[in-house]
Scaffold this motif. Structure first.
Motif, PDB file in Angstrom:
ATOM      1  N   THR A  59      11.651  30.419  36.254  1.00 21.88           N
ATOM      2  CA  THR A  59      10.618  30.433  36.935  1.00 21.88           C
ATOM      3  C   THR A  59      10.432  29.286  37.894  1.00 21.88           C
ATOM      4  OG1 THR A  59      11.229  28.370  34.715  1.00 21.88           O
ATOM      5  CG2 THR A  59       9.914  30.549  34.564  1.00 21.88           C
ATOM      6  N   TYR A  68      13.400  37.359  48.420  1.00 22.27           N
ATOM      7  CA  TYR A  68      14.637  37.793  47.842  1.00 22.27           C
ATOM      8  C   TYR A  68      14.631  39.193  46.671  1.00 22.27           C
ATOM      9  CZ  TYR A  68      15.581  33.237  49.558  1.00 22.27           C
ATOM     10  OH  TYR A  68      15.815  31.664  49.874  1.00 22.27           O
ATOM     11  N   ARG A  99      17.456  20.258  54.319  1.00 17.26           N
ATOM     12  CA  ARG A  99      16.343  21.152  53.200  1.00 17.26           C
ATOM     13  C   ARG A  99      16.433  22.229  54.920  1.00 17.26           C
ATOM     14  NH1 ARG A  99      11.211  20.057  56.248  1.00 17.26           N
ATOM     15  NH2 ARG A  99      10.048  21.154  54.764  1.00 17.26           N
ATOM     16  N   SER A 147      18.393  28.810  37.321  1.00 19.80           N
ATOM     17  CA  SER A 147      17.672  27.549  37.339  1.00 19.80           C
ATOM     18  C   SER A 147      18.201  26.538  38.289  1.00 19.80           C
ATOM     19  CB  SER A 147      17.418  27.370  36.062  1.00 19.80           C
ATOM     20  OG  SER A 147      17.011  26.230  35.732  1.00 19.80           O
ATOM     21  N   GLY A 167      15.951  16.166  43.270  1.00 20.72           N
ATOM     22  CA  GLY A 167      15.625  17.615  44.334  1.00 20.72           C
ATOM     23  C   GLY A 167      13.853  17.702  42.946  1.00 20.72           C
ATOM     24  N   ARG A 211      18.093  25.065  56.256  1.00 24.64           N
ATOM     25  CA  ARG A 211      19.605  24.781  56.862  1.00 24.64           C
ATOM     26  C   ARG A 211      19.999  26.225  56.543  1.00 24.64           C
ATOM     27  NH1 ARG A 211      23.241  19.862  57.495  1.00 24.64           N
ATOM     28  NH2 ARG A 211      21.873  18.113  57.849  1.00 24.64           N
ATOM     29  N   ALA A 229      19.381  27.079  49.850  1.00 24.94           N
ATOM     30  CA  ALA A 229      18.862  27.870  49.242  1.00 24.94           C
ATOM     31  C   ALA A 229      19.409  29.282  49.460  1.00 24.94           C
ATOM     32  CB  ALA A 229      17.587  27.372  48.928  1.00 24.94           C
TER      33      ALA A 229
END
Ligand SMILES: CC(=O)SCCNC(=O)CCNC(=O)[C@H](O)C(C)(C)COP(=O)(O)OP(=O)(O)OC[C@H]1O[C@@H](n2cnc3c(N)ncnc32)[C@H](O)[C@@H]1OP(=O)(O)O
Length: 469
Positions: free
Chosen positions: A179, A189, A152, A143, A82, A154, A157
């Motif tokens: 960070t 968020y 991605r 982290s 990633g 969908r 995250a």
């Protein structure tokens, strides 16, 4: 757990024991040994709502067992992919098992994938101490957020973040922090950019040292000695610098190159500054990049400069500025208000680049706001909007002449200054970096007297997080 204390133990010990895991050396590692609250956060099951959301799309949201070497290795491989790193070596896997046991590891698995044990999404979090103006609050550090390019956009995250923020609330953590790789990811968020980072590039041939010359001495030390001294010096600095975060396990060894998976540690040089009485007050780590075309203009990359006090700061900077054969000194993750700019004869010899760096998200408004100190008294009625519904509400805040706040849900009295803002903006104000006046002028908060609000929330010591996590 009081919002101004944060102690905490290693929730999980890694199963890999070859060689024997080192004795806990940092304050963080020692504290990790006996805090049940941090263990409780670590051990909470995955959030049911987010798990159901993943399930509805044929995926599984799970919490991994830190002691399961295969699960950990697969998780680590996905994180490395990633972030565009190479496949982890065996040394890295072992170091990860040894050093990352305190992290709560979340993964999304795809049963339909050719290798269903390889996570298609990853997430890590742990509870640690965030320095705030005049104190410290426990924060849910986040982290290793990755989603495979094949999965991605969908909502994975979002599912992980929302679920883990709910878990942090359940564990009683008043704030979350992280960070970022990209500025655009986390405002949605409720995270606000709370401590920016300045990168400094100094043309040493032009700068000229115009700062003080402290009476102590600078000496070369081994990386091992740097590793042994750094936690204490850092903790002294961290106590008075909002935005710093309790050093996570494994980071000191990563900086010092004293982990078995360190890459080219032999290029690192370490120095210390000791005052005339012999007390070590400053430490630095750097490496040299030779300029093949002009040896007299080689570069220094300072990877860590920890200065407890003005003498240590001046002595270490002077050491770098006056090095022979060096034309450029670079350092990142500094405050926006570095004294160095006032220690050089030619200000234009220093180029400063500013970037957003440490993001904070308030989860519990009364606990978070009571956890820090303020520079001026005031009475406010703060109306907070929160797209995730976690911290929304109206709060009466009263700050006394000593800078201590009392905050409760409710309207306050008729004397209270009304403030309306989003949780992102309140979080951005939290460490005292951005002025409330600036946010008002930017249309990010509304208040009939933003100067009064700014006077209360500002903090004289500039915010900074001196590393990434
Ligand atoms: C704390 C840290 O670990 S920071 C590191 C973040 N990770 C990385 O940068 C690694 C590379 N990138 C990735 O792995 C992925 O693209 C991620 C994690 C950034 C996003 O994962 P996805 O599963 O695609 O995100 P998801 O579909 O849940 O999108 C959530 C929201 O973020 C938005 N979003 C996602 N990626 C981006 C982006 N790169 N830029 C702007 N917006 C984005 C989506 O549009 C969506 O918006 P909405 O829900 O408000 O409509």
């Amino acid at each position: 757990m009081s919002p101004t204390t944060c102690t905490g133990p290693s929730p999980v010990r890694a199963s890999w024991t070859e060689p024997e895991p080192p004795e806990p050396r940092t304050a963080w590692e020692r504290k990790l040994m006996d805090d049940t609250m941090i263990r409780a956060h670590h051990d909470l099951p995955v959030d049911a709502t987010s798990a159901a959301r993943a399930e509805a799309t044929g995926l599984r949201l799970v919490r991994l067992d830190n002691d399961d070497a295969d699960e950990f290795a697969a998780w680590q491989r996905s994180v490395a992919r990633g972030f565009f790193d190479g496949e982890p070596t065996e040394a890295r896997r072992r170091a990860g098992m040894e050093f990352l046991g305190y992290r709560r590891l979340i993964a999304v698995l795809d049963p339909g994938a050719p290798d269903p044990q390889e996570p298609v999404a990853t997430f890590a979090s742990w509870a640690g101490g965030l320095s705030v103006p005049g104190g410290e609050v426990p924060s849910c550090a986040i982290s290793s957020v990755t989603v495979a390019p094949t999965h991605r956009r969908r909502g994975l995250a979002r599912a992980m973040m929302e679920g883990e923020l709910r878990r942090a609330v359940e564990a009683g953590l008043p704030v979350a922090s992280l960070t970022v790789s990209e500025s655009t990811l986390y405002g949605r968020y409720g995270f606000g950019s709370a401590a920016s980072a300045a990168s400094l590039t100094v043309d040493t041939k032009r700068a000229g040292w115009a700062g003080p010359v402290p009476a102590g001495r600078v000496d070369f030390i081994s990386r091992e000695r740097w590793r042994a001294l750094a936690p204490d010096v850092f903790d002294r600095v961290r106590a008075v610098r909002p935005g710093e975060f309790e050093m996570p396990g494994g980071h000191w060894d990563r900086f010092a190159g004293t982990r078995p998976d360190a890459e080219k540690p032999e290029l690192l040089r370490a120095v210390q500054y000791a005052d005339p009485a012999g007390t070590v007050q400053g430490l630095a780590l750097y490496r040299i990049e030779e300029n093949e075309e002009d040896f007299a203009r080689s570069s220094v990359e300072i990877s860590s400069l920890i200065a407890d006090g003005d003498d240590a700061y001046a002595a270490l900077w002077r050491f770098f500025m006056e090095m022979d054969l060096i034309g450029t000194v670079r350092i990142a993750e500094q405050t926006l208000d570095e004294p160095l700019l006032w220690m050089v004869a030619d200000r234009r010899a220093v180029t400063v680049t500013v970037r957003d760096h440490h993001y904070v998200r308030i989860l519990d408004v009364p606990a978070a706001l009571q956890g820090r100190r303020y520079e001026a008294p005031g009475r406010f009625r703060i109306e907070v909007a929160d797209p995730l519904g976690i911290a929304a509400g109206t709060f009466a805040m009263e700050v006394d002449a000593q800078g201590t706040a009392s905050v409760r849900e409710g309207d306050g009295d008729g004397e209270s200054l009304p403030v309306r803002l989003g949780i992102t903006e309140l979080s951005a104000l939290y460490l005292g970096e951005v002025s409330a006046l600036t946010l008002a002028r930017a249309g990010r908060l509304s208040c009939p007297d933003p100067v009064a609000l700014a006077r209360t929330f500002r903090w004289s010591a500039p915010a900074n997080l001196s590393y990434w996590y």
